[in-house]
Design a protein around this motif. Sequence first.
Motif, PDB file in Angstrom:
ATOM      1  N   GLU A 158       0.716  -1.195   0.112  1.00 29.99           N
ATOM      2  CA  GLU A 158      -0.012   0.096  -0.020  1.00 29.99           C
ATOM      3  C   GLU A 158       1.094   1.173   0.079  1.00 29.99           C
ATOM      4  O   GLU A 158       1.487   1.572   1.036  1.00 29.99           O
ATOM      5  CB  GLU A 158      -0.986   0.052   1.148  1.00 29.99           C
ATOM      6  N   PRO A 159       0.751   2.006  -1.258  1.00 32.39           N
ATOM      7  CA  PRO A 159       1.756   3.168  -1.212  1.00 32.39           C
ATOM      8  C   PRO A 159       1.162   4.309  -0.485  1.00 32.39           C
ATOM      9  O   PRO A 159      -0.049   4.484  -0.182  1.00 32.39           O
ATOM     10  CB  PRO A 159       1.914   3.346  -2.610  1.00 32.39           C
ATOM     11  N   GLU A 160       2.148   5.238   0.277  1.00 30.20           N
ATOM     12  CA  GLU A 160       1.724   6.572   0.802  1.00 30.20           C
ATOM     13  C   GLU A 160       1.699   7.677  -0.286  1.00 30.20           C
ATOM     14  O   GLU A 160       2.700   7.678  -1.353  1.00 30.20           O
ATOM     15  CB  GLU A 160       2.573   6.766   1.725  1.00 30.20           C
ATOM     16  N   GLY A 161       0.652   8.155  -0.313  1.00 26.30           N
ATOM     17  CA  GLY A 161       0.450   9.421  -1.323  1.00 26.30           C
ATOM     18  C   GLY A 161       1.174  10.537  -0.947  1.00 26.30           C
ATOM     19  O   GLY A 161       0.618  11.486  -0.469  1.00 26.30           O
ATOM     20  N   PRO A 162       2.310  11.041  -1.402  1.00 25.07           N
ATOM     21  CA  PRO A 162       2.913  12.130  -1.403  1.00 25.07           C
ATOM     22  C   PRO A 162       2.233  13.261  -1.899  1.00 25.07           C
ATOM     23  O   PRO A 162       1.519  13.313  -2.607  1.00 25.07           O
ATOM     24  CB  PRO A 162       4.549  12.064  -1.891  1.00 25.07           C
ATOM     25  N   GLU A 163       2.837  14.591  -1.829  1.00 26.23           N
ATOM     26  CA  GLU A 163       2.173  15.845  -2.669  1.00 26.23           C
ATOM     27  C   GLU A 163       3.435  16.206  -3.617  1.00 26.23           C
ATOM     28  O   GLU A 163       4.558  16.101  -3.001  1.00 26.23           O
ATOM     29  CB  GLU A 163       2.193  16.914  -1.259  1.00 26.23           C
ATOM     30  N   ASN A 164       2.897  16.432  -4.573  1.00 24.54           N
ATOM     31  CA  ASN A 164       3.880  16.727  -5.663  1.00 24.54           C
ATOM     32  C   ASN A 164       3.424  17.966  -6.493  1.00 24.54           C
ATOM     33  O   ASN A 164       2.328  17.935  -7.122  1.00 24.54           O
ATOM     34  CB  ASN A 164       4.128  15.512  -6.782  1.00 24.54           C
ATOM     35  N   ALA A 165       4.374  19.059  -6.150  1.00 27.16           N
ATOM     36  CA  ALA A 165       3.952  20.422  -7.026  1.00 27.16           C
ATOM     37  C   ALA A 165       2.836  20.788  -6.533  1.00 27.16           C
ATOM     38  O   ALA A 165       1.620  21.278  -7.292  1.00 27.16           O
ATOM     39  CB  ALA A 165       4.098  20.358  -8.645  1.00 27.16           C
ATOM     40  N   GLY A 166       2.240  20.780  -5.508  1.00 24.61           N
ATOM     41  CA  GLY A 166       0.882  20.982  -4.746  1.00 24.61           C
ATOM     42  C   GLY A 166      -0.210  20.161  -5.127  1.00 24.61           C
ATOM     43  O   GLY A 166      -1.286  20.783  -4.917  1.00 24.61           O
ATOM     44  N   ARG A 167       0.006  19.127  -5.674  1.00 24.97           N
ATOM     45  CA  ARG A 167      -0.910  17.922  -5.741  1.00 24.97           C
ATOM     46  C   ARG A 167      -0.785  16.806  -4.969  1.00 24.97           C
ATOM     47  O   ARG A 167       0.419  16.206  -5.048  1.00 24.97           O
ATOM     48  CB  ARG A 167      -1.051  17.749  -7.530  1.00 24.97           C
ATOM     49  N   LEU A 168      -1.822  16.225  -4.532  1.00 21.28           N
ATOM     50  CA  LEU A 168      -1.706  14.879  -3.907  1.00 21.28           C
ATOM     51  C   LEU A 168      -1.861  13.866  -4.789  1.00 21.28           C
ATOM     52  O   LEU A 168      -2.675  13.914  -5.587  1.00 21.28           O
ATOM     53  CB  LEU A 168      -3.065  14.736  -2.715  1.00 21.28           C
ATOM     54  N   LEU A 169      -1.045  12.704  -4.594  1.00 25.25           N
ATOM     55  CA  LEU A 169      -0.893  11.724  -5.498  1.00 25.25           C
ATOM     56  C   LEU A 169      -1.797  10.333  -4.698  1.00 25.25           C
ATOM     57  O   LEU A 169      -1.311  10.225  -3.417  1.00 25.25           O
ATOM     58  CB  LEU A 169       0.478  11.201  -5.880  1.00 25.25           C
TER      59      LEU A 169
END
Length: 446
Positions: free
Chosen positions: A113-124
């Motif tokens: 289960e991956p953790e959703g990081p934030e990339n360029a102001g967007r949640l993944l």
Amino acid sequence: MTRRITWTLLVLTCVLLVLAVVPLAVSLTARERVAFRDNQRAATRVIAAAAEEYLSDHKPATTMRQELDTAARRGDCAAVYDASAHLVAGTPCTAAQGPDAEQMVGQILTGSEPEGPENAGRLLTAEPAGEVRSPAGAVVLARSAAPLDARIAAIWGWSAAIGAAGLGASVLLSVRLARWVSRPLSRLDASARRLGEGALDERAEVGAGPPEVRRLAATFNTMAARTEALVHGHRTVLADVSHQLRTPLAALRLRLDILAAGADADTAEELAFAEEEISRLSRLVDGLLAVARAEQATPRPVAVRLDEVVSERVAAWAPVAEERGIRLTASAGPALSAALGAGHLEQVLDNLIANAVDAVPEGGSVTLDHRTADGAARLRVRDDGPGMGPEAKAVAFHRFGNPEAKGTGLGLAIVHRLVTANGGTARLEDTPGGGLTVVLELPLWP
């Protein structure tokens, strides 16, 4: 009191607001984050279901393309990867692609289960396309965090507004409560001060404040009324005694004068001794009445210039001192104002100078000086007469305290009462080289 009550209520209100509003805002923020993440994952699963039909069932990519277009119209960025982690399709936005997205795809393909990081102001977020243990691919969805941040900011903004409103209401209520309690007490304090200054007709307001303060004001008024009646009664008694004693003494003296006019030498001498005793009795009555008046004194303090009063009384007693061969002087001192009752300092100095002039032998001296000491005005009357022994000084301020006094023995009692009634002190010291010094500590005028 007003400040203490206000600050106490404000601190209590702040603590309650912090304990209530902050946990609520934190809870709402967490719920918003969870709801936002769940909604994003649901959208990712929809695209993953369409991608599974293409990757696993080998159906046309039409449905998958439609879902990607729908995500793009919502402002989301999506990317579809196959089982080899190769990019298969995606939206024009590339926020769902890159190292973070590839790392999440690798985790999905390995069954974790991956953790959703934030990339360029967007949640993944990433979801498997197919079964979790053996997925046919993976879908990564990137959604802007701006709506979430806006909702969180709104939550904390409303929480702050509610806290500020509660604090403002607490300020108003605490100030009104404090004034409701403190104002009647302040007025009662002012009434008590005026009563102590001699305004015997002073009464407190009873119809304001808490019930306890009203009862206190009513009790104060009862006490003030009884005090007024008591003082007026004593003053009436003094006036009656003064009249009833002086009139017979004057009549008796007149009859003795008439008898002495027609008497022989021996009888006239005896009558002269009787007149001296009557004069002494008159002085004694006057002294007792003066002590009684001084004991009932309720002064209203006024600003009294020490240097002016000292100079005036020295000038008034100078002829008496010169007649007896006594040097009466006043040392130069600063311009001080003491808080005393009107006429009290003149009466005190008259008694002290009279005692000193009577005690000092011919050729002696009496000196008055004043200065500031320990936050008070210090006035001294020094003479080089015979002075007093320790036993006599211990009871000198009592009525008839000095049995060796040449006068009535009441002068120092009057001085002590007038000085202490004005908040001062009086004491006796030995004059260097012999004699007596009376030291008065008088309150300064603020």
